[in-house]
Scaffold this active site. Structure first.
Site, PDB file in Angstrom:
ATOM      1  N   GLU A  71       0.911  -1.171   0.046  1.00 51.90           N
ATOM      2  CA  GLU A  71       0.176   0.158   0.008  1.00 51.90           C
ATOM      3  C   GLU A  71       0.862   0.722  -0.223  1.00 51.90           C
ATOM      4  OE1 GLU A  71      -3.349   0.713   0.135  1.00 51.90           O
ATOM      5  OE2 GLU A  71      -3.763  -1.871  -0.374  1.00 51.90           O
TER       6      GLU A  71
ATOM      7  N   CYS B 210      -2.677   9.353   2.655  1.00 51.68           N
ATOM      8  CA  CYS B 210      -1.993   8.705   0.945  1.00 51.68           C
ATOM      9  C   CYS B 210      -2.762   9.765   0.408  1.00 51.68           C
ATOM     10  CB  CYS B 210      -2.108   7.475   1.383  1.00 51.68           C
ATOM     11  SG  CYS B 210      -2.839   6.543   1.790  1.00 51.68           S
TER      12      CYS B 210
HETATM   13  P1  NAD Z   1       7.818   5.266   7.625  1.00 53.96           P
HETATM   14  O1  NAD Z   1       9.094   5.439   7.896  1.00 53.96           O
HETATM   15  O2  NAD Z   1       7.097   5.099   9.362  1.00 53.96           O
HETATM   16  O3  NAD Z   1       7.824   3.257   6.608  1.00 53.96           O
HETATM   17  C1  NAD Z   1       7.038   2.608   6.838  1.00 53.96           C
HETATM   18  C2  NAD Z   1       6.755   1.258   7.638  1.00 53.96           C
HETATM   19  O4  NAD Z   1       8.490   0.776   7.590  1.00 53.96           O
HETATM   20  C3  NAD Z   1       7.753   1.173   8.650  1.00 53.96           C
HETATM   21  O5  NAD Z   1       7.189   1.261   9.786  1.00 53.96           O
HETATM   22  C4  NAD Z   1       9.401   1.519   9.376  1.00 53.96           C
HETATM   23  O6  NAD Z   1       9.837   0.777  10.217  1.00 53.96           O
HETATM   24  C5  NAD Z   1       9.854   0.614   7.844  1.00 53.96           C
HETATM   25  N1  NAD Z   1      10.856   0.747   7.349  1.00 53.96           N
HETATM   26  C6  NAD Z   1      11.436   1.939   7.077  1.00 53.96           C
HETATM   27  N2  NAD Z   1      12.356   1.246   6.500  1.00 53.96           N
HETATM   28  C7  NAD Z   1      13.004   0.217   6.028  1.00 53.96           C
HETATM   29  C8  NAD Z   1      13.796  -0.492   5.837  1.00 53.96           C
HETATM   30  N3  NAD Z   1      15.407  -0.258   5.466  1.00 53.96           N
HETATM   31  N4  NAD Z   1      13.289  -2.049   5.893  1.00 53.96           N
HETATM   32  C9  NAD Z   1      12.612  -2.334   6.660  1.00 53.96           C
HETATM   33  N5  NAD Z   1      11.549  -1.057   6.499  1.00 53.96           N
HETATM   34  C10 NAD Z   1      11.945  -0.262   7.141  1.00 53.96           C
HETATM   35  O7  NAD Z   1       6.818   5.247   6.737  1.00 53.96           O
HETATM   36  P2  NAD Z   1       6.782   5.938   5.360  1.00 53.96           P
HETATM   37  O8  NAD Z   1       7.141   5.386   3.701  1.00 53.96           O
HETATM   38  O9  NAD Z   1       7.624   7.871   5.452  1.00 53.96           O
HETATM   39  O10 NAD Z   1       5.149   6.027   5.319  1.00 53.96           O
HETATM   40  C11 NAD Z   1       4.463   7.561   4.379  1.00 53.96           C
HETATM   41  C12 NAD Z   1       4.225   6.699   3.515  1.00 53.96           C
HETATM   42  O11 NAD Z   1       3.991   6.142   2.627  1.00 53.96           O
HETATM   43  C13 NAD Z   1       4.035   7.568   1.677  1.00 53.96           C
HETATM   44  O12 NAD Z   1       4.214   7.685   1.136  1.00 53.96           O
HETATM   45  C14 NAD Z   1       2.464   7.654   1.475  1.00 53.96           C
HETATM   46  O13 NAD Z   1       1.727   7.900   0.586  1.00 53.96           O
HETATM   47  C15 NAD Z   1       2.785   5.720   1.942  1.00 53.96           C
HETATM   48  N6  NAD Z   1       1.336   5.733   2.549  1.00 53.96           N
HETATM   49  C16 NAD Z   1       0.538   4.890   2.107  1.00 53.96           C
HETATM   50  C17 NAD Z   1      -1.215   4.800   2.734  1.00 53.96           C
HETATM   51  C18 NAD Z   1      -1.804   3.044   1.844  1.00 53.96           C
HETATM   52  O14 NAD Z   1      -2.365   3.336   1.955  1.00 53.96           O
HETATM   53  N7  NAD Z   1      -1.335   2.928   0.492  1.00 53.96           N
HETATM   54  C19 NAD Z   1      -0.941   4.990   3.581  1.00 53.96           C
HETATM   55  C20 NAD Z   1      -0.260   5.043   4.096  1.00 53.96           C
HETATM   56  C21 NAD Z   1       1.347   5.979   3.672  1.00 53.96           C
END
Ligand code: NAD
Length: 455
Positions: free
Chosen positions: A209, A242
């Protein structure tokens, strides 16, 4: 406990059949519902600490949203679990065929920080309804919500089947190295690729997602009403959503009116100084604050623009005269900046969208049926909505997910159940008279003739 031991424990529970009966699934969903109801204050308090999210917004967009998913699952679970009869062709009869949903096993759910409760627990609803054991890994960036989940989930749910693991990249990496039966990841594209690669090592299926730049096209109808709906969908959670509209495409005639109407809607919602409004959120951390503020020079600020790093506050901001090659228009904004770009008409807007990666959502504001029809037929996005934005997620029957760069797979409602199930086909023939013998070799001329006639 190590990730290896944790997975082994949960797998034992799954293999013992504990999570399979409808009764266990219902009991877990009801317990999760109780958690949300009885501990609402602790949950919305943690969201307030992490994101300055007002308690009402936290209740609406996280607690109540997950509760609605639970109620929908409880209502439909029996039908979802029922065998689906499949017709058997005459030549294979007598026989029966059906498809049945079986749980996948032990699943991993990795959540992001922006809706840190909803985006961990809503997938869990699907995982439990489908009869799986699960590991939840909330985002370390929403530290209070992560802590409260780690404390409360074991108090309500079956500890032998559901575990919360807290931590950052290292913990995630360790979990991803294990052979889970499904990985459900919500977050950004960069980490999405890491997740998919890690899962590929075990041929583990994934749901990703992700996000992207979701456009809102405004080409007709009441511009003030459109502005209010766009401002609502954009600026809730300080635009860290998102499916929030990332940018607006509108005609040169409508652009100035829309810009004024957006500024007016922001004033109506949050007052003349949104910083003092209890209903306006904050940016998750300094890193994202700096990133979003840095995007501002991609256009001319026509309303908003004030910010304060110490408070992680960025005012709802509307921009015009936007440079399409700037970072503002190249990366997902994920913050309260709303660029307005001008296009000749709807066709030009559709071409603009088609020239970029498929967004997670695309919105059209118009009162003309032919506009709605053209947009719906021609725009490829995770989901579409007409004359609203963001709130389409509150319809549990609608699948939610991306396409292409905005994600793989979907969930919500029945789709959540299917995401966490294997739809297993069964073909069952009685013993006795062997009606298949016509198809067995040797194939003489009579058999050949008969087979050709029958098939
Ligand atoms: P985040 O930094 O919290 O990362 C998400 C998860 O991935 C966390 O649990 C984190 O610990 C893990 N993570 C981070 N780096 C990692 C790595 N190198 N290896 C493994 N796991 C790792 O969140 P984010 O990515 O900044 O979230 C924002 C993004 O999420 C935006 O692009 C947003 O559009 C998207 N988003 C999508 C939805 C959806 O439902 N489609 C919902 C919310 C957010």
């Amino acid at each position: 406990m190590s990730a290896v031991e944790l997975l082994a424990d949960l797998r034992r529970t799954f293999q013992a059949g504990t999570t399979r009966p409808a009764g266990w699934r219902r009991a877990q969903l009801e317990a999760l519902r109780r958690l949300l109801t009885e501990r609402e204050d602790e949950l919305t308090g943690a969201l307030e600490e992490d994101l300055g999210k007002s308690r009402t917004e936290g209740f609406l967009s996280e607690v109540a949203a997950v509760r609605a998913e639970i109620d929908y699952a409880l209502k439909h679970l029996d039908r979802w679990m029922a065998r689906e009869r499949i017709a058997v062709p005459g030549g294979l009869r007598p026989a029966r065929a059906w498809a049945q949903a079986r749980p996948l096993g032990v699943v991993l759910i990795i959540g992001p920080w922006n809706y840190p409760l909803n985006l961990v627990l809503a997938p869990l609803v699907g995982a439990l309804a489908a009869g799986n054991a699960a590991v939840l890994k909330p985002s370390e960036l929403a530290a209070s919500t992560s802590r409260v989940l780690a404390r409360l989930v074991p108090q309500y749910l079956d500890r032998d089947a559901v575990a919360v693991v807290e931590g950052g990249v290292e913990v995630s990496t360790d979990l991803l190295a294990q052979p889970f039966d499904h990985v459900f990841y919500t977050g950004g594209e960069r980490v999405g690729k890491i997740v998919m690669k890690a899962a590929a090592e075990h041929l583990t299926p994934v749901t990703l997602e992700l996000g992207g730049k979701s456009p809102a096209v405004v080409v007709g109808g009441d511009l003030r009403a459109a502005a209010r709906r766009i401002a609502y969908g954009k600026f809730m959670n300080a635009a860290q959503t998102c499916v929030a509209p990332d940018y607006v495409l509108t005609t040169p005639a409508a652009a100035p009116v829309l810009a004024d109407a957006l500024a007016a809607a922001v004033r109506d919602f949050y007052g003349s100084d949104p910083r003092t409004s209890g209903d306006y959120g904050r940016i998750i951390n300094e890193h994202h604050f700096d990133r979003v503020v840095g995007l501002m020079d991609g256009g001319t600020v026509v309303s908003g623009g004030r910010h304060d790093r110490a408070d992680r506050y960025i005012e709802p901001t509307v921009l015009r005269e936007v440079d399409p090659t700037s970072a503002l228009m190249q990366e997902e904004i994920f913050g309260p900046l709303l660029p307005i770009l001008e296009v000749e008409d709807l066709d030009a807007a559709i071409r603009f969208i088609a020239a970029r990666p498929h967004p997670l959502a695309a919105y059209l504001f118009s009162d003309r049926d032919e506009h709605l029809e053209a947009f719906t037929e021609q725009v490829q996005a995770g989901g579409l909505a007409h004359n609203v934005c963001t709130i389409q997620l509150a319809v549990p029957g609608l699948p939610f997910g991306g396409v292409g760069a905005s994600g793989t797979g979907s969930y919500h409602g029945r789709q959540s159940f299917r995401t966490f199930s294997h739809i297993q086909p069964v073909f069952s023939k009685p013993t006795g008279v062997d009606t298949l013998r016509l198809a067995y070799p040797p194939f003489g001329p009579i058999k050949r003739k008969l087979l050709r006639k029958l098939l």
